[in-house]
Motif scaffolding. Sequence first.
Motif, mmCIF file in Angstrom:
data_model
loop_
_atom_site.group_PDB
_atom_site.id
_atom_site.type_symbol
_atom_site.label_atom_id
_atom_site.label_comp_id
_atom_site.label_asym_id
_atom_site.label_seq_id
_atom_site.Cartn_x
_atom_site.Cartn_y
_atom_site.Cartn_z
ATOM 1 N N ALA A 145 -1.511 1.945 -3.307
ATOM 2 C CA ALA A 145 -0.664 0.749 -3.346
ATOM 3 C C ALA A 145 -0.926 -0.039 -4.620
ATOM 4 N N ASP A 146 0.134 -0.637 -5.143
ATOM 5 C CA ASP A 146 0.036 -1.437 -6.371
ATOM 6 C C ASP A 146 -0.122 -2.917 -6.072
ATOM 7 N N TYR A 147 0.508 -3.367 -5.003
ATOM 8 C CA TYR A 147 0.379 -4.741 -4.518
ATOM 9 C C TYR A 147 -0.211 -4.676 -3.114
ATOM 10 N N LEU A 191 -11.537 -11.236 -0.686
ATOM 11 C CA LEU A 191 -10.486 -10.223 -0.672
ATOM 12 C C LEU A 191 -9.685 -10.219 -1.970
ATOM 13 N N ILE A 192 -9.397 -11.402 -2.494
ATOM 14 C CA ILE A 192 -8.682 -11.488 -3.774
ATOM 15 C C ILE A 192 -9.485 -10.781 -4.864
ATOM 16 N N ASN A 193 -10.772 -11.062 -4.927
ATOM 17 C CA ASN A 193 -11.621 -10.421 -5.937
ATOM 18 C C ASN A 193 -11.670 -8.908 -5.746
ATOM 19 N N GLY A 225 -7.893 -3.530 -10.118
ATOM 20 C CA GLY A 225 -6.712 -3.492 -10.969
ATOM 21 C C GLY A 225 -5.400 -3.599 -10.215
ATOM 22 N N LYS A 226 -5.445 -4.082 -8.982
ATOM 23 C CA LYS A 226 -4.241 -4.215 -8.164
ATOM 24 C C LYS A 226 -3.763 -5.663 -8.149
#
Length: 228
Positions: A82-84, A99-101, A107-108
């Motif tokens: 998945a890219d996003y 989770l953001i980190n 690289g997503k």
Amino acid sequence: MYKFSPSLMCMDLSRFKEQVEVLNDKADFYHVDIMDGHFVKNITLSPFFIQELKKITDVPIDAHLMVTNPADFVEMTIDAGADYISLHAETINGNAFRLINQIKEKGKKFGVVLNPATPLESIRHYIQHVDKLTIMTVDPGFAGQKFVEEMIGKIKEAKELKERNGYKYLITIDGSCNKNTFKKLVEAGAEVLIVGSSGLFGLDEDVNIAWDKMMDTFHLEVKDISQV
């Protein structure tokens, strides 16, 4: 220019490869719903589906995790290709920055999803990190639900926040994006429209014809809006 993201839970899965190969030349994103049967009372696609999809497409894949414990799914969804990675605000406020980190270090792109009753205020402490802001215009879980009109105001608020603060998120709409709502969504500030049964796949058995019908309708509905 507006972008379109077919919701692949609504496609004819018996014709998976055929339909994806048609959509590869048309779609801006693919929207893949992953549900756990707990956060919503449904179970749809999976990281394995993304893995198989990735073999036949270069279109960016947006994984929408409708799950109670997203930390259990993030790594495997990233590994699947998945890219996003789009997470529900309702599920992440205890470990949002972790989770953001995790997503960004791989690289997503980080996406956040808001249910109709969840205000933008709930993400204000990390909104600057959001790459894709998805506003649900139906309660999540099942296709074909009634459009929640009150979400037009939320879309306008998201647009105003983005412009005022220089945020980079794509304003994405999930739920009842079709001929009845295209104009009001675009006027409010929508940038990416997630299209499912009513917007795309239900228009014709031939997805190529269905896409042309959708685009004809879209341009007819929004012809007076200068950005198109």
